[in-house]
Scaffold this motif. Structure first.
Motif, mmCIF file in Angstrom:
data_model
loop_
_atom_site.group_PDB
_atom_site.id
_atom_site.type_symbol
_atom_site.label_atom_id
_atom_site.label_comp_id
_atom_site.label_asym_id
_atom_site.label_seq_id
_atom_site.Cartn_x
_atom_site.Cartn_y
_atom_site.Cartn_z
ATOM 1 N N VAL A 85 86.203 33.877 72.063
ATOM 2 C CA VAL A 85 86.561 34.181 70.684
ATOM 3 C C VAL A 85 85.959 35.529 70.300
ATOM 4 C CG1 VAL A 85 86.344 33.396 68.291
ATOM 5 C CG2 VAL A 85 86.644 31.742 70.127
ATOM 6 N N ALA A 86 86.711 36.327 69.562
ATOM 7 C CA ALA A 86 86.265 37.677 69.200
ATOM 8 C C ALA A 86 84.896 37.676 68.521
ATOM 9 C CB ALA A 86 87.302 38.335 68.292
ATOM 10 N N GLY A 87 84.634 36.722 67.645
ATOM 11 C CA GLY A 87 83.353 36.686 66.937
ATOM 12 C C GLY A 87 82.231 36.037 67.725
ATOM 13 N N GLY A 88 82.505 35.586 68.924
ATOM 14 C CA GLY A 88 81.481 34.930 69.741
ATOM 15 C C GLY A 88 81.371 33.444 69.432
ATOM 16 N N PHE A 89 80.346 32.831 69.966
ATOM 17 C CA PHE A 89 80.098 31.390 69.829
ATOM 18 C C PHE A 89 79.422 31.152 68.476
ATOM 19 C CE2 PHE A 89 78.510 27.264 70.509
ATOM 20 C CZ PHE A 89 78.950 26.740 71.717
ATOM 21 N N PRO A 90 80.096 30.493 67.525
ATOM 22 C CA PRO A 90 79.519 30.368 66.179
ATOM 23 C C PRO A 90 78.348 29.389 66.105
ATOM 24 C CG PRO A 90 81.840 29.669 66.219
ATOM 25 C CD PRO A 90 81.420 29.942 67.622
ATOM 26 N N VAL A 91 77.426 29.655 65.208
ATOM 27 C CA VAL A 91 76.327 28.737 64.913
ATOM 28 C C VAL A 91 76.925 27.433 64.388
ATOM 29 C CG1 VAL A 91 74.348 28.346 63.385
ATOM 30 C CG2 VAL A 91 74.683 30.596 64.438
ATOM 31 N N GLY A 92 76.326 26.303 64.790
ATOM 32 C CA GLY A 92 76.800 24.996 64.341
ATOM 33 C C GLY A 92 77.945 24.441 65.157
#
Length: 195
Positions: A139-146
Motif C-alpha cells: 500500500v502506498a501509505g505503508g502498513f497502518p498503525v492498528g
C-alpha cells in the motif's frame, strides 16, 4: 514429577523477556500473552456479533484493522477464523465461554498460546528490521498503525500487528520462533552494513 512450561525461546511462561539485540530497538519475547483461536463452521459474519459479546471484544469481519477492548485484541485470520489476544490467565476462560455459547460446535475455540511465539519490536528501527525479511505492505501509505496481517518474514509464516508507529508484534509458529530470533540477531540496524 512436575514439568515446567517454557516459552519457545526457553524462558518461563508468563514473562516478557528482553532479548538485548539492538541499541535502538527493544526486542522482547512475549510469553505473557494468551491467545485463543476461534474457528466458525460457516461464514464468520454469521457469528461475529454473537462471538463479540462472548469474548468481550468486537470481532473484525474482514482483514486489516484489528479491534481492541480493555486488555483484548481480536485479529481476523480468514473469513471463518480469528485470534483473540488476552491475558494468559484468561485464555481457558475464553475457550470455555465460547464453547458454552456454541454447544452445537458452530464455533470452536482452542487455546493457542502453545502454538504461537510472540516477539515484540519497539523502537525507531523496528520497521526497518522487519523489512529486511519481508514486504510489509504494498500500500502506498505503508502498513497502518492498528492493523494486522498474515505474511512471510524471512520465509516464515507470521502474523504481524502494528501496535503504534514504532511498535510491532509478530506471532510465529512455536517451532519457528527460535529460527526467527536467530535471523533477527543476524540483522543490523544500519541496514546492509556489517555489525
Amino acid at each position: 514429577m512436575m514439568l515446567d512450561a517454557i516459552s519457545p525461546l526457553g524462558h518461563p511462561v508468563g514473562q516478557s523477556v528482553p532479548m538485548e539485540l539492538f541499541p535502538n530497538c527493544n526486542v522482547l519475547e512475549r510469553s505473557d500473552l494468551g491467545a485463543v483461536l476461534c474457528v466458525a463452521t460457516d461464514a464468520g459474519t454469521k457469528f461475529s456479533k454473537a462471538l463479540s459479546k462472548v469474548v468481550g471484544c468486537p470481532m473484525p469481519e474482514e482483514h486489516g484493522a484489528y479491534t481492541t477492548q480493555e486488555n483484548r485484541r481480536a485479529l481476523w485470520l480468514s473469513p471463518r477464523s480469528w485470534i483473540v489476544l488476552c491475558d494468559l490467565n484468561e485464555e481457558q476462560k475464553l475457550v470455555e465461554a465460547v464453547t458454552a455459547a456454541h454447544p452445537d460446535h458452530a464455533v470452536l475455540a482452542t487455546r493457542f498460546s502453545d502454538a504461537l511465539g510472540w516477539i515484540s519490536l519497539q523502537g525507531e528501527t523496528a520497521e526497518g528490521l522487519l523489512r529486511q525479511g519481508s514486504f510489509l505492505s504494498f500500500v502506498a501509505g505503508g502498513f497502518p498503525v492498528g492493523h494486522a496481517k498474515r505474511t512471510l518474514i524471512a520465509g516464515i509464516p507470521a502474523v504481524v500487528l502494528r501496535e503504534a508507529e514504532t511498535s510491532w508484534l509478530v506471532g510465529l509458529e512455536r517451532s519457528r520462533t527460535r529460527y526467527f530470533s536467530e535471523w533477527l540477531a543476524g540483522l543490523t540496524e544500519s541496514f546492509g552494513e556489517p555489525k
